[in-house]
Design a protein around this motif. Structure first.
Motif, mmCIF file in Angstrom:
data_model
loop_
_atom_site.group_PDB
_atom_site.id
_atom_site.type_symbol
_atom_site.label_atom_id
_atom_site.label_comp_id
_atom_site.label_asym_id
_atom_site.label_seq_id
_atom_site.Cartn_x
_atom_site.Cartn_y
_atom_site.Cartn_z
ATOM 1 N N VAL A 20 0.841 -1.195 0.000
ATOM 2 C CA VAL A 20 0.000 0.000 0.000
ATOM 3 C C VAL A 20 0.879 1.249 0.000
ATOM 4 O O VAL A 20 0.631 2.197 -0.745
ATOM 5 C CB VAL A 20 -0.966 0.004 1.208
ATOM 6 C CG1 VAL A 20 -1.604 1.361 1.401
ATOM 7 C CG2 VAL A 20 -2.027 -1.067 1.038
ATOM 8 N N LEU A 21 1.926 1.240 0.812
ATOM 9 C CA LEU A 21 2.793 2.401 0.899
ATOM 10 C C LEU A 21 3.575 2.631 -0.391
ATOM 11 O O LEU A 21 3.954 3.755 -0.703
ATOM 12 C CB LEU A 21 3.763 2.262 2.079
ATOM 13 C CG LEU A 21 3.136 2.280 3.468
ATOM 14 C CD1 LEU A 21 4.206 2.083 4.530
ATOM 15 C CD2 LEU A 21 2.368 3.561 3.714
ATOM 16 N N ALA A 27 -2.838 3.282 -1.743
ATOM 17 C CA ALA A 27 -3.019 3.909 -0.435
ATOM 18 C C ALA A 27 -4.343 4.666 -0.387
ATOM 19 O O ALA A 27 -5.077 4.587 0.607
ATOM 20 C CB ALA A 27 -1.855 4.846 -0.137
ATOM 21 N N THR A 28 -4.659 5.377 -1.466
ATOM 22 C CA THR A 28 -5.930 6.094 -1.531
ATOM 23 C C THR A 28 -7.093 5.116 -1.431
ATOM 24 O O THR A 28 -8.050 5.343 -0.672
ATOM 25 C CB THR A 28 -6.043 6.907 -2.837
ATOM 26 O OG1 THR A 28 -4.947 7.825 -2.905
ATOM 27 C CG2 THR A 28 -7.347 7.685 -2.888
ATOM 28 N N LEU A 29 -7.021 4.022 -2.167
ATOM 29 C CA LEU A 29 -8.088 3.015 -2.129
ATOM 30 C C LEU A 29 -8.224 2.408 -0.737
ATOM 31 O O LEU A 29 -9.341 2.202 -0.246
ATOM 32 C CB LEU A 29 -7.828 1.928 -3.168
ATOM 33 C CG LEU A 29 -7.958 2.370 -4.623
ATOM 34 C CD1 LEU A 29 -7.499 1.253 -5.562
ATOM 35 C CD2 LEU A 29 -9.378 2.794 -4.939
ATOM 36 N N ALA A 30 -7.099 2.129 -0.097
ATOM 37 C CA ALA A 30 -7.145 1.559 1.254
ATOM 38 C C ALA A 30 -7.794 2.541 2.226
ATOM 39 O O ALA A 30 -8.628 2.142 3.052
ATOM 40 C CB ALA A 30 -5.732 1.198 1.718
ATOM 41 N N LEU A 31 -7.443 3.824 2.119
ATOM 42 C CA LEU A 31 -8.044 4.835 2.989
ATOM 43 C C LEU A 31 -9.544 4.963 2.730
ATOM 44 O O LEU A 31 -10.333 5.099 3.667
ATOM 45 C CB LEU A 31 -7.349 6.180 2.784
ATOM 46 C CG LEU A 31 -5.941 6.277 3.386
ATOM 47 C CD1 LEU A 31 -5.190 7.462 2.797
ATOM 48 C CD2 LEU A 31 -6.016 6.368 4.899
ATOM 49 N N GLN A 32 -9.942 4.911 1.473
ATOM 50 C CA GLN A 32 -11.367 4.975 1.141
ATOM 51 C C GLN A 32 -12.123 3.777 1.692
ATOM 52 O O GLN A 32 -13.251 3.908 2.188
ATOM 53 C CB GLN A 32 -11.557 5.083 -0.367
ATOM 54 C CG GLN A 32 -11.121 6.412 -0.930
ATOM 55 C CD GLN A 32 -11.085 6.441 -2.445
ATOM 56 O OE1 GLN A 32 -11.032 5.412 -3.106
ATOM 57 N NE2 GLN A 32 -11.094 7.634 -3.006
ATOM 58 N N GLN A 33 -11.513 2.599 1.634
ATOM 59 C CA GLN A 33 -12.159 1.392 2.173
ATOM 60 C C GLN A 33 -12.305 1.497 3.688
ATOM 61 O O GLN A 33 -13.321 1.089 4.248
ATOM 62 C CB GLN A 33 -11.363 0.150 1.794
ATOM 63 C CG GLN A 33 -11.469 -0.195 0.327
ATOM 64 C CD GLN A 33 -10.546 -1.334 -0.073
ATOM 65 O OE1 GLN A 33 -9.609 -1.683 0.642
ATOM 66 N NE2 GLN A 33 -10.809 -1.914 -1.233
ATOM 67 N N LEU A 34 -11.291 2.047 4.350
ATOM 68 C CA LEU A 34 -11.383 2.232 5.800
ATOM 69 C C LEU A 34 -12.490 3.235 6.138
ATOM 70 O O LEU A 34 -13.195 3.068 7.132
ATOM 71 C CB LEU A 34 -10.040 2.683 6.371
ATOM 72 C CG LEU A 34 -8.947 1.618 6.352
ATOM 73 C CD1 LEU A 34 -7.594 2.225 6.689
ATOM 74 C CD2 LEU A 34 -9.284 0.484 7.320
#
Length: 106
Positions: A20-21, A27-34
């Motif tokens: 992700v990093l 990273a953007t997708l991971a933040l959106q999923q969170l």
């Protein structure tokens, strides 16, 4: 993760974090999923991990983290994120401003 042992799960989580990093888009997708999952604490942790790893954090990352905090009612975290944006000289936009205002209203 196919194995249920804690060591393998931790290694897989660390590997996933590195992936992700390594990619701003991931990273953007991971933040959106969170944000969608209602996990503001984890979104802020990911954002801070990115900053600590010297990953270039952009408005999309900050916006996604603010969205997670907005939906989680964590207005104090939103203010911390806005402060970090100012420190990093990341320009805000209307979307970020509106999300921050909305978070503080709740």
């Amino acid at each position: 993760v196919s194995s249920s042992t804690p060591g393998n799960a931790s290694a897989a989580a660390v590997e996933e974090l590195h992936e992700v990093l390594a990619s701003p888009r991931r990273a953007t997708l991971a933040l959106q999923q969170l944000a969608k999952a209602g996990r503001p604490g984890q979104a802020v942790e990911l954002l801070m991990s990115m900053r600590s790893a010297d990953v270039e954090v952009n408005i999309f990352h900050y916006s996604a983290a603010i969205s997670a905090c907005q939906h989680g009612g964590k207005w104090k975290l939103v203010l911390s994120i806005l402060e970090a944006m100012l420190e990093q000289k990341v320009k805000t936009d209307t979307i970020v401003g509106n999300a921050a205002i909305s978070a503080c209203e709740k």
